[in-house]
Every structure is written in C-alpha cells, then in structure tokens.
Motif scaffolding. Sequence first.
Motif, PDB file in Angstrom:
ATOM      1  N   ILE A  49      -6.490 -17.285  13.954  1.00 32.51           N
ATOM      2  CA  ILE A  49      -7.015 -18.638  14.068  1.00 32.51           C
ATOM      3  C   ILE A  49      -6.066 -19.595  13.354  1.00 32.51           C
ATOM      4  CG2 ILE A  49      -9.000 -20.136  13.714  1.00 32.51           C
ATOM      5  CD1 ILE A  49      -9.499 -17.669  15.502  1.00 32.51           C
ATOM      6  N   PRO A  50      -5.226 -20.335  14.103  1.00 32.87           N
ATOM      7  CA  PRO A  50      -4.330 -21.308  13.465  1.00 32.87           C
ATOM      8  C   PRO A  50      -5.120 -22.426  12.795  1.00 32.87           C
ATOM      9  CG  PRO A  50      -3.682 -20.847  15.748  1.00 32.87           C
ATOM     10  CD  PRO A  50      -5.052 -20.276  15.547  1.00 32.87           C
ATOM     11  N   GLU A  51      -4.477 -23.093  11.864  1.00 35.57           N
ATOM     12  CA  GLU A  51      -5.153 -24.148  11.099  1.00 35.57           C
ATOM     13  C   GLU A  51      -5.652 -25.268  12.005  1.00 35.57           C
ATOM     14  OE1 GLU A  51      -4.338 -27.033   7.211  1.00 35.57           O
ATOM     15  OE2 GLU A  51      -2.780 -25.682   7.956  1.00 35.57           O
ATOM     16  N   GLY A  52      -4.916 -25.553  13.087  1.00 38.64           N
ATOM     17  CA  GLY A  52      -5.314 -26.649  13.958  1.00 38.64           C
ATOM     18  C   GLY A  52      -6.364 -26.294  14.980  1.00 38.64           C
ATOM     19  N   GLY A  53      -6.725 -25.018  15.075  1.00 33.25           N
ATOM     20  CA  GLY A  53      -7.754 -24.606  16.019  1.00 33.25           C
ATOM     21  C   GLY A  53      -7.264 -24.435  17.441  1.00 33.25           C
ATOM     22  N   ASP A  54      -5.938 -24.287  17.616  1.00 37.56           N
ATOM     23  CA  ASP A  54      -5.369 -24.100  18.947  1.00 37.56           C
ATOM     24  C   ASP A  54      -5.406 -22.617  19.308  1.00 37.56           C
ATOM     25  OD1 ASP A  54      -4.814 -26.796  18.782  1.00 37.56           O
ATOM     26  OD2 ASP A  54      -2.744 -26.489  18.148  1.00 37.56           O
ATOM     27  N   VAL A  55      -6.341 -22.249  20.180  1.00 38.09           N
ATOM     28  CA  VAL A  55      -6.549 -20.844  20.538  1.00 38.09           C
ATOM     29  C   VAL A  55      -6.708 -20.736  22.050  1.00 38.09           C
ATOM     30  CG1 VAL A  55      -7.942 -18.779  20.153  1.00 38.09           C
ATOM     31  CG2 VAL A  55      -7.781 -20.502  18.355  1.00 38.09           C
ATOM     32  N   LEU A  56      -5.954 -19.818  22.662  1.00 37.74           N
ATOM     33  CA  LEU A  56      -6.096 -19.510  24.087  1.00 37.74           C
ATOM     34  C   LEU A  56      -5.924 -20.741  24.966  1.00 37.74           C
ATOM     35  CD1 LEU A  56      -9.214 -17.137  23.855  1.00 37.74           C
ATOM     36  CD2 LEU A  56      -6.802 -16.464  23.997  1.00 37.74           C
ATOM     37  N   GLY A  57      -4.995 -21.619  24.573  1.00 43.49           N
ATOM     38  CA  GLY A  57      -4.698 -22.787  25.391  1.00 43.49           C
ATOM     39  C   GLY A  57      -5.654 -23.941  25.240  1.00 43.49           C
ATOM     40  N   SER A  58      -6.576 -23.851  24.298  1.00 43.34           N
ATOM     41  CA  SER A  58      -7.522 -24.940  24.047  1.00 43.34           C
ATOM     42  C   SER A  58      -7.555 -25.240  22.557  1.00 43.34           C
ATOM     43  CB  SER A  58      -8.930 -24.578  24.530  1.00 43.34           C
ATOM     44  OG  SER A  58      -8.970 -24.410  25.922  1.00 43.34           O
ATOM     45  N   ARG A  59      -7.952 -26.465  22.239  1.00 38.52           N
ATOM     46  CA  ARG A  59      -8.109 -26.850  20.828  1.00 38.52           C
ATOM     47  C   ARG A  59      -9.605 -26.921  20.530  1.00 38.52           C
ATOM     48  NH1 ARG A  59      -4.688 -31.143  20.280  1.00 38.52           N
ATOM     49  NH2 ARG A  59      -3.121 -29.678  19.533  1.00 38.52           N
ATOM     50  N   TYR A  60     -10.030 -26.105  19.581  1.00 32.26           N
ATOM     51  CA  TYR A  60     -11.448 -26.011  19.240  1.00 32.26           C
ATOM     52  C   TYR A  60     -11.726 -26.686  17.911  1.00 32.26           C
ATOM     53  CZ  TYR A  60     -11.730 -22.629  23.019  1.00 32.26           C
ATOM     54  OH  TYR A  60     -11.671 -22.024  24.254  1.00 32.26           O
ATOM     55  N   ASP A  61     -12.866 -27.378  17.844  1.00 31.75           N
ATOM     56  CA  ASP A  61     -13.320 -27.936  16.574  1.00 31.75           C
ATOM     57  C   ASP A  61     -13.781 -26.831  15.633  1.00 31.75           C
ATOM     58  OD1 ASP A  61     -12.938 -30.537  17.527  1.00 31.75           O
ATOM     59  OD2 ASP A  61     -14.972 -30.637  18.337  1.00 31.75           O
ATOM     60  N   THR A  62     -14.380 -25.791  16.227  1.00 39.99           N
ATOM     61  CA  THR A  62     -14.989 -24.722  15.432  1.00 39.99           C
ATOM     62  C   THR A  62     -14.706 -23.387  16.094  1.00 39.99           C
ATOM     63  OG1 THR A  62     -16.795 -26.208  14.793  1.00 39.99           O
ATOM     64  CG2 THR A  62     -17.142 -23.841  14.446  1.00 39.99           C
ATOM     65  N   VAL A  63     -14.397 -22.373  15.276  1.00 37.51           N
ATOM     66  CA  VAL A  63     -14.235 -21.007  15.756  1.00 37.51           C
ATOM     67  C   VAL A  63     -15.187 -20.116  14.977  1.00 37.51           C
ATOM     68  CG1 VAL A  63     -12.694 -19.036  16.052  1.00 37.51           C
ATOM     69  CG2 VAL A  63     -11.836 -21.363  16.422  1.00 37.51           C
ATOM     70  N   VAL A  64     -16.018 -19.365  15.692  1.00 35.34           N
ATOM     71  CA  VAL A  64     -16.945 -18.418  15.083  1.00 35.34           C
ATOM     72  C   VAL A  64     -16.399 -17.011  15.268  1.00 35.34           C
ATOM     73  CG1 VAL A  64     -19.253 -17.387  15.263  1.00 35.34           C
ATOM     74  CG2 VAL A  64     -18.976 -19.880  15.395  1.00 35.34           C
ATOM     75  N   LEU A  65     -16.332 -16.256  14.186  1.00 37.17           N
ATOM     76  CA  LEU A  65     -15.900 -14.863  14.225  1.00 37.17           C
ATOM     77  C   LEU A  65     -17.141 -13.994  14.036  1.00 37.17           C
ATOM     78  CD1 LEU A  65     -12.677 -15.166  12.038  1.00 37.17           C
ATOM     79  CD2 LEU A  65     -12.887 -15.314  14.529  1.00 37.17           C
ATOM     80  N   ALA A  66     -17.643 -13.469  15.130  1.00 39.61           N
ATOM     81  CA  ALA A  66     -18.856 -12.640  15.105  1.00 39.61           C
ATOM     82  C   ALA A  66     -18.427 -11.185  15.135  1.00 39.61           C
ATOM     83  CB  ALA A  66     -19.757 -12.980  16.290  1.00 39.61           C
ATOM     84  N   MET A  67     -18.085 -10.665  13.971  1.00 39.78           N
ATOM     85  CA  MET A  67     -17.492  -9.333  13.866  1.00 39.78           C
ATOM     86  C   MET A  67     -17.534  -8.875  12.418  1.00 39.78           C
ATOM     87  SD  MET A  67     -13.503 -10.551  14.285  1.00 39.78           S
ATOM     88  CE  MET A  67     -13.923 -11.425  15.796  1.00 39.78           C
ATOM     89  N   PRO A  68     -17.277  -7.586  12.157  1.00 45.07           N
ATOM     90  CA  PRO A  68     -17.226  -7.115  10.773  1.00 45.07           C
ATOM     91  C   PRO A  68     -16.201  -7.867   9.941  1.00 45.07           C
ATOM     92  CG  PRO A  68     -17.375  -5.253  12.271  1.00 45.07           C
ATOM     93  CD  PRO A  68     -17.171  -6.470  13.127  1.00 45.07           C
ATOM     94  N   ASP A  69     -16.505  -8.020   8.657  1.00 44.43           N
ATOM     95  CA  ASP A  69     -15.633  -8.769   7.741  1.00 44.43           C
ATOM     96  C   ASP A  69     -14.164  -8.376   7.822  1.00 44.43           C
ATOM     97  OD1 ASP A  69     -17.950  -9.978   6.908  1.00 44.43           O
ATOM     98  OD2 ASP A  69     -17.684  -9.524   4.780  1.00 44.43           O
ATOM     99  N   PRO A  70     -13.814  -7.083   7.767  1.00 43.00           N
ATOM    100  CA  PRO A  70     -12.388  -6.731   7.759  1.00 43.00           C
ATOM    101  C   PRO A  70     -11.659  -7.219   9.007  1.00 43.00           C
ATOM    102  CG  PRO A  70     -13.714  -4.864   7.065  1.00 43.00           C
ATOM    103  CD  PRO A  70     -14.664  -5.885   7.592  1.00 43.00           C
ATOM    104  N   GLN A  71     -12.321  -7.207  10.155  1.00 39.05           N
ATOM    105  CA  GLN A  71     -11.696  -7.702  11.381  1.00 39.05           C
ATOM    106  C   GLN A  71     -11.563  -9.215  11.342  1.00 39.05           C
ATOM    107  OE1 GLN A  71     -14.529  -5.882  14.079  1.00 39.05           O
ATOM    108  NE2 GLN A  71     -13.046  -4.304  14.654  1.00 39.05           N
ATOM    109  N   ALA A  72     -12.589  -9.909  10.839  1.00 41.42           N
ATOM    110  CA  ALA A  72     -12.519 -11.364  10.722  1.00 41.42           C
ATOM    111  C   ALA A  72     -11.446 -11.778   9.729  1.00 41.42           C
ATOM    112  CB  ALA A  72     -13.878 -11.913  10.294  1.00 41.42           C
TER     113      ALA A  72
END
Length: 337
Positions: A138-161
């Motif tokens: 997750i880059p600081e600017g929220g640029d992921v998969l060709g889109s810019r997101y205001d918020t990114v949720v990591l729904a996964m175990p802590d070590p993976q997040a």
Amino acid sequence: MSTSDTLVVGSGIAGLACARALHDAGVAVRVVDRGRVVGGRLASKRLDDRPVDIGARYFTVPDGSGFASVVDDWITRGLVRPWTDTFWVYATDGSHEPKSGPMRYAAPAGLRSLATDLADRLQADGVPLDQEVDVAGIPEGGDVLGSRYDTVVLAMPDPQAKRMLLPGSIAAASLADAGDWQPTITVVARWRERLWPADLHGAFVDGSEVLAFVADDGDRRGDGAPVLVAHTTAPFARAHLEHPESAVAPVVEAVGALLGLSEAPVSTSAHRWTFSSPATQHPDLFLLSGGDGAAPGRTDRAGGVRVGVCGDAWGARSAVSTAWESGTALGQALAQP
C-alpha cells in the motif's frame, strides 16, 4: 488514474462484512483477493465429491451480536444448520467426557458457501469483487491497481497485513508479527464406514503433541459421510509446515489411537494454515490509521491514504463472529463523515 473511495483487500468474512457495511452506507467500495475463491479461512475443499470444511471448524453466535440476524437469514434459506452444543474432551489415555457449551452452527454445503452467499449479494448490488488479484503493498498515496483510493482495508491476518504496510509506520507497528500467530495443519481422512460413536460430533484433545481438535464432518454437514477432520497443535504444525503431507501419517495414527479405530482410512488430504489463529487478541474491534500515522482507532485523513485492518484477531476471541463484527464495525466507522 481513476479514483475510488475504498479498496478492501481480502474476501474472507471480515472483508465481505466490511464491504457490505460500506456499500449500505453509500460508500463506493471494491473487493479484491489473491485467492481463486472467496472465504479465506472460512474454507471448504471438495474431496471425494463432497465439500469438507478445512478451515474454521464451526461458528457460534454471541448474545447480542448483530451477526445473529445474518445467521437467522442463512438458517431460513437452508444455508446453515444448528450442529451441536456438546463436544467430547479427550485425554491422551483415551478417557473422555462430554462438555456442553454454546450452540455450534455448520453449513450443509460447507462453510465457504456462506462467504459465497455474502459475495454474491454484494456483486448483485453492483460491488466489484475480483479474485486472483495480488496487491503487493500500500503506497503512501493510495495508488493501487491503477486507481487512487482514499482508504484501503486489509482484511487478513496481522503478519500478512504488516508486510503490505510501510516499514516503521505506526499502523505496521500496531500489528502482530508472524511469531505471534499459531499455525495448524488440517488433515481430512475418509474411512470405508463410520467406526466411531454417533454422538462424537467433535472432540477437543488435551495433552496431545499432535491433535488439538477432531470433527466428525459427516455429522457436521448432516450427510453421515465417514469423514473425520483433524486439526493439529501449533508446535506439531510448525514442524511440518514446509511439507504438510508429512503430517498425514502421524495424525491418522493419533486419531486411530484416540478413537480406537482398527482400520486405516481409504483416502487422506492435508492443508496447512500458516496463520490459523492469533496467539493474543487486540482489545479494539479494528485498527484505523490516518495517512499521517495516526494511532489506531482515530480517523484522521491528513497526509495520505487511510489504512484499516480487521479480522478475527480484533475482539474478545478469535471466531467467525468476531471477524464479522470487526469488519462490520470498521466499515461503519469508515462511513462516518
């Protein structure tokens, strides 16, 4: 580059619950997952032409939980059945006694079918949900998969997040390391016929170096199939994580000795869970950090993308209901202005 409000990474029950809460509040959301199918640890695998639960063993509904309405709907539609409120507790010398507790629920089509139901309803409502999509970080600017997101949720175990967050960030520092999570190996074994008591349902195993829990999957699903599913202890799993198939023989031997089975199973399968359950729980229902490195629980938006983390490690105890409550609570918090 397009802009969208929120990206949820992970299509287990926590991620799906978070997406549902966001969508219901009118927030644009997309769900992605690197796996082929939804469910995460709410996992079922088709073996010998029937689904077998290889992840979560069952689920309960705590008093006063909003999860109850979801479960009631599943029961009404035949997706869920009450399973049992009594398990056996076995000692390694073979002695055992019944122990009653809350009602445990199961799914006739396997627990993954419940995640599939949640996902299908989101997609029917227009929420994009894509499998086999790998998010490396997750880059600081929220640029992921060709889109810019205001918020990114990591729904996964802590070590993976934690691996996906910027090193040294407060959010990353708030998450548990890999050593703070317990692994397990799940071994599925099918016999020619049922050789164990009809009232077994499931059994906790005390004092074993190999076994932690054994479930009668035919009883759990309600089709009477002669299938047992064994979950190993964490120390045993660590010794076999690299080659989970090496766990099959000692697990089958331990199950046979425990239940007095004289015949060998006709088929077996093993699945490893590197991050099966947290060793300790977070007291909060979720982590939410602003782009300025705000402490967990705050909703500051200054400085970049907001990052949320949810799942069964966030709440009173690791459970399916906890994952749902964590994802729902995070989604509702994110929807607040």
